[in-house]
Design a protein around this motif. Structure first.
Motif, PDB file in Angstrom:
ATOM      1  N   THR A   8      22.226   1.811  39.788  1.00 54.81           N
ATOM      2  CA  THR A   8      22.971   1.831  38.526  1.00 54.81           C
ATOM      3  C   THR A   8      22.129   1.305  37.375  1.00 54.81           C
ATOM      4  O   THR A   8      22.161   1.853  36.264  1.00 54.81           O
TER       5      THR A   8
ATOM      6  N   SER B 114      17.111   5.969  25.985  1.00 55.27           N
ATOM      7  CA  SER B 114      17.108   7.320  25.432  1.00 55.27           C
ATOM      8  C   SER B 114      17.920   7.399  24.142  1.00 55.27           C
ATOM      9  O   SER B 114      17.492   8.002  23.160  1.00 55.27           O
ATOM     10  N   GLU B 115      19.071   6.736  24.123  1.00 53.55           N
ATOM     11  CA  GLU B 115      19.944   6.789  22.953  1.00 53.55           C
ATOM     12  C   GLU B 115      19.454   5.898  21.823  1.00 53.55           C
ATOM     13  O   GLU B 115      19.613   6.217  20.645  1.00 53.55           O
ATOM     14  N   GLN B 116      18.881   4.724  22.179  1.00 46.16           N
ATOM     15  CA  GLN B 116      18.322   3.779  21.206  1.00 46.16           C
ATOM     16  C   GLN B 116      19.330   3.430  20.096  1.00 46.16           C
ATOM     17  O   GLN B 116      19.012   3.466  18.903  1.00 46.16           O
ATOM     18  N   ASP B 117      20.526   3.086  20.503  1.00 47.52           N
ATOM     19  CA  ASP B 117      21.576   2.690  19.555  1.00 47.52           C
ATOM     20  C   ASP B 117      21.383   1.229  19.180  1.00 47.52           C
ATOM     21  O   ASP B 117      21.558   0.345  20.029  1.00 47.52           O
TER      22      ASP B 117
ATOM     23  N   THR C 206      24.170  -1.429  20.001  1.00 52.00           N
ATOM     24  CA  THR C 206      24.312  -1.897  21.387  1.00 52.00           C
ATOM     25  C   THR C 206      23.619  -3.227  21.588  1.00 52.00           C
ATOM     26  O   THR C 206      24.009  -4.023  22.452  1.00 52.00           O
TER      27      THR C 206
ATOM     28  N   GLY D 253      17.900   3.795  31.515  1.00 58.29           N
ATOM     29  CA  GLY D 253      17.342   5.046  31.024  1.00 58.29           C
ATOM     30  C   GLY D 253      18.178   5.644  29.913  1.00 58.29           C
ATOM     31  O   GLY D 253      17.648   6.112  28.892  1.00 58.29           O
ATOM     32  N   LYS D 254      19.498   5.615  30.090  1.00 54.73           N
ATOM     33  CA  LYS D 254      20.415   6.144  29.070  1.00 54.73           C
ATOM     34  C   LYS D 254      20.322   5.318  27.788  1.00 54.73           C
ATOM     35  O   LYS D 254      20.275   5.857  26.674  1.00 54.73           O
ATOM     36  N   LEU D 255      20.262   3.996  27.945  1.00 55.14           N
ATOM     37  CA  LEU D 255      20.195   3.106  26.792  1.00 55.14           C
ATOM     38  C   LEU D 255      18.906   3.327  26.003  1.00 55.14           C
ATOM     39  O   LEU D 255      18.912   3.409  24.764  1.00 55.14           O
TER      40      LEU D 255
ATOM     41  N   LYS E 191      19.636   3.931  35.998  1.00 54.83           N
ATOM     42  CA  LYS E 191      20.325   5.006  35.290  1.00 54.83           C
ATOM     43  C   LYS E 191      20.807   4.549  33.917  1.00 54.83           C
ATOM     44  O   LYS E 191      20.633   5.248  32.914  1.00 54.83           O
ATOM     45  N   GLN E 192      21.417   3.354  33.866  1.00 47.96           N
ATOM     46  CA  GLN E 192      21.978   2.896  32.606  1.00 47.96           C
ATOM     47  C   GLN E 192      20.897   2.448  31.628  1.00 47.96           C
ATOM     48  O   GLN E 192      21.040   2.627  30.412  1.00 47.96           O
TER      49      GLN E 192
END
Length: 309
Positions: free
Chosen positions: A112, A122-125, A128, A118-120, A115-116
């Protein structure tokens, strides 16, 4: 399996040392000793280490280079050392707000964290990374397991952390996690030391009941509190055997799963186990050995337990 004999023997011996319950006055002295001499100093060491990690991660983001990266990695190791020193403490304030798993999500059997993260990344918000919002995010990205991936992954290079003029999102995430760890560590020290007594937050903190069975119990009065401490010790030995050794070792070398070991990226899997054993040996000698030494044949059993450690 033969190499695990000392640990298996340790479980047997520790069980034997609890067959004769101590007197109430011994419960009181043992409970106070464990909190004052073992738990609070352990969490204070974690708070000091994580504060230094936060400071060093800020230095890394201000000036990313090999030197600041290596110093941040060293600060990670010191923080991980301190966490291994309190990893066996599973009750009290660390249960509140899911702090235990926010410090470290391991084992992560479903990957987990990867995966999370990688998503974080990728989005670079940027929102967050706001402290309050980040503290309410998934436990998989908040703690030492995530930080290890960010600092020690083979895909990470100094350019990953940005430049002197512009820290990367990757580096800002490192700094955010370090801040999160420092905040939680400081809270644990404060809550273990809070008024009206230094111990009330063992089971109750901020009005939230951690264990309903323990309501109205104090370190001065109840044997069950000492049993909880012993269970923490016993559980850690079992965790070392089952999770940290047997799971990655499998049946034989050909089937071994090295990446099932704890902290394999930072090459400190064995170091973690050593720190765990030092910590629970300290817990044993602080809270249980004094009582055992008053029993018939207690000195002999105490010697065996220390040899097993």
């Amino acid at each position: 399996m033969k190499k695990l004999y000392p640990l298996l023997l340790l479980i047997v011996l520790l069980t034997a040392c609890t067959t004769v319950p101590p007197k109430p006055v011994t419960w009181q002295s043992a409970n106070h000793a464990i909190v004052n001499e073992h738990i609070i100093p352990g969490y204070q060491a974690l708070a000091d280490a994580s504060m230094a990690l936060e400071k060093q991660s800020s230095a890394l983001c201000a000036l990313p280079n090999q030197k600041t990266l290596e110093k941040t990695q060293q600060a990670f190791h010191k923080t991980m050392d301190a966490w291994m020193g309190v990893q066996h403490i599973r009750n009290g304030p660390v249960e509140l707000l899911t702090r235990y798993h926010r410090f470290q999500l391991w084992p992560d059997k479903h990957n987990t964290g990867s995966k999370q993260l990688g998503k974080l990344l990728s989005e670079q918000d940027p929102e967050t990374l706001e402290a309050d919002r980040f503290a309410r995010s998934s436990v998989a990205i908040q703690g030492l397991s995530a930080l290890e991936r960010l600092l020690f992954s083979e895909k990470v290079h100094i350019e990953t952390f940005g430049t002197a003029n512009q820290a990367s999102y990757h580096c800002l995430l490192v700094r955010t996690i370090a801040h999160n760890l420092a905040t939680m560590s400081a809270e644990l020290v404060e809550e273990w030391s809070a008024e009206p007594t230094p111990y009330h937050s063992l089971f109750i903190s901020s009005g939230q009941l951690v264990d309903k069975r323990m309501k109205d119990q104090t370190l001065d009065q109840k044997e069950e509190v000492l049993v909880v401490f012993f269970n923490n010790l016993y559980t850690e030995v079992q965790s070392v055997i089952n999770q940290k050794l047997l799971r990655p070792m499998q049946e034989d070398v050909a089937k071994a799963k090295p990446r099932y070991t704890e902290s394999w990226r930072s090459l400190r899997s064995l170091r973690n186990i050593e720190m765990n054993l030092h910590a629970i040996e300290s817990l044993y000698n602080t809270g249980f050995a004094p009582s055992l030494l008053t029993k018939p044949n207690g000195a002999e059993l105490n010697t065996q337990i220390n040899q097993a450690f």
